[in-house]
Motif scaffolding. Structure first.
Motif, short mmCIF file in Angstrom:
data_model
loop_
_atom_site.label_atom_id
_atom_site.label_comp_id
_atom_site.label_asym_id
_atom_site.label_seq_id
_atom_site.Cartn_x
_atom_site.Cartn_y
_atom_site.Cartn_z
N LEU A 163 96.66 47.81 39.11
CA LEU A 163 97.52 48.19 40.23
C LEU A 163 96.99 49.42 40.94
N CYS A 164 96.36 50.34 40.20
CA CYS A 164 95.82 51.57 40.79
C CYS A 164 94.67 51.26 41.74
N HIS A 165 93.66 50.52 41.25
CA HIS A 165 92.49 50.30 42.12
C HIS A 165 92.76 49.25 43.19
N GLN A 166 93.70 48.33 42.95
CA GLN A 166 94.03 47.35 43.98
C GLN A 166 94.73 48.01 45.16
N THR A 167 95.46 49.09 44.90
CA THR A 167 96.11 49.83 46.00
C THR A 167 95.07 50.35 46.98
N GLY A 210 91.99 49.14 47.32
CA GLY A 210 91.39 47.97 47.95
C GLY A 210 92.22 47.44 49.10
N ASN A 211 93.52 47.43 48.93
CA ASN A 211 94.40 46.95 50.00
C ASN A 211 94.40 47.89 51.21
N ILE A 215 91.36 47.05 53.18
CA ILE A 215 91.62 45.83 53.97
C ILE A 215 92.39 46.17 55.24
N GLU A 216 93.43 47.01 55.11
CA GLU A 216 94.22 47.40 56.29
C GLU A 216 93.33 48.09 57.32
N LEU A 217 92.44 48.97 56.83
CA LEU A 217 91.53 49.69 57.73
C LEU A 217 90.60 48.73 58.47
N LEU A 218 89.99 47.79 57.76
CA LEU A 218 89.05 46.86 58.36
C LEU A 218 89.75 45.87 59.29
N LYS A 219 90.95 45.47 58.92
CA LYS A 219 91.71 44.56 59.79
C LYS A 219 92.13 45.25 61.08
N SER A 220 92.45 46.55 60.98
CA SER A 220 92.85 47.28 62.19
C SER A 220 91.70 47.40 63.18
N CYS A 221 90.46 47.28 62.68
CA CYS A 221 89.27 47.34 63.54
C CYS A 221 88.76 45.94 63.88
N ASP A 222 89.53 44.92 63.51
CA ASP A 222 89.17 43.52 63.76
C ASP A 222 87.83 43.14 63.13
N LEU A 223 87.57 43.68 61.95
CA LEU A 223 86.30 43.40 61.28
C LEU A 223 86.43 42.28 60.25
N ILE A 224 87.63 42.08 59.72
CA ILE A 224 87.84 41.02 58.73
C ILE A 224 89.19 40.36 58.98
#
Length: 200
Positions: A81-85, A87-88, A91-100
């Protein structure tokens, strides 16, 4: 990524996770039938595995030696749960830049002791991006453990990144970006800790 005090708390939690079922010593090449337990609470690296990795490094073969959080027992200790936080949040950062538009493929803690390393390699098809979140405090160049990037895919041209607390490095794997971690020479009280993973 995280405010200083929150990142510091996360780091301290990781250091406390010294139970044998929470960590695996990863080496390549290794002796697959080694029975020695892999416990990061000891100051001595499992020599039977680690020595094989060092020999391969000296022969300029791909090899590595470090500790990684164990997914095998994650339901018992809940550390994922610690490292997945983290990682998520990547994901939010990359999605906000339309990269993934994808998801987290894998994430884990990594801890390096003196003498450990990762040699020159690429992450292949692990995902579109790799990320490394640093949780190493007061790191000095003489401790080793620098992340080395080879943007031109040749070993004599590289960019060196020294571990700095609460910083994030993202690698675009379609490039690809060969990288390595320098052999560590850190004191026992200095911990090179990262949260790493891949997103698709």
């Amino acid at each position: 990524m995280k405010p200083y005090n929150e990142a510091l708390q996360l780091r301290n939690e990781i250091i406390k996770l010294h139970h044998i079922k929470k960590w695996n010593l990863l080496t390549a090449p290794s002796q697959p039938l080694s029975r020695i337990k892999n416990n990061i609470s000891t100051k001595v690296i499992d020599k039977s595995k680690h020595v094989q990795a060092i020999k391969a490094l000296k022969r300029r073969r791909f090899s590595f030696s470090f500790y990684r959080s164990s997914n095998k027992h994650q339901q018992q200790h809940g550390q994922s749960l610690c490292h997945q936080t983290i990682g998520n949040k990547v994901i939010e950062l990359l999605k906000s830049c339309d990269l993934i538009a994808g998801e987290l493929q894998d994430s884990f803690f990594a801890l390096f002791n003196k003498g450990q390393f990762i040699s020159y390699h690429t992450d292949g098809g692990a995902g579109k991006y790799a990320f490394i979140y640093q949780l190493s405090i007061g790191w000095q160049e003489r401790f080793g453990g620098q992340l080395e990037l080879y943007p031109r895919k040749i070993k004599f041209y590289k960019r060196v990144i020294t571990p700095k607390f609460s910083t994030l490095t993202i690698l675009k794997l379609s490039h690809p970006m060969p990288h390595s971690v320098r052999l560590l020479n850190n004191p026992v009280y200095k911990h090179r800790i990262t949260i790493s993973g891949w997103v698709e």
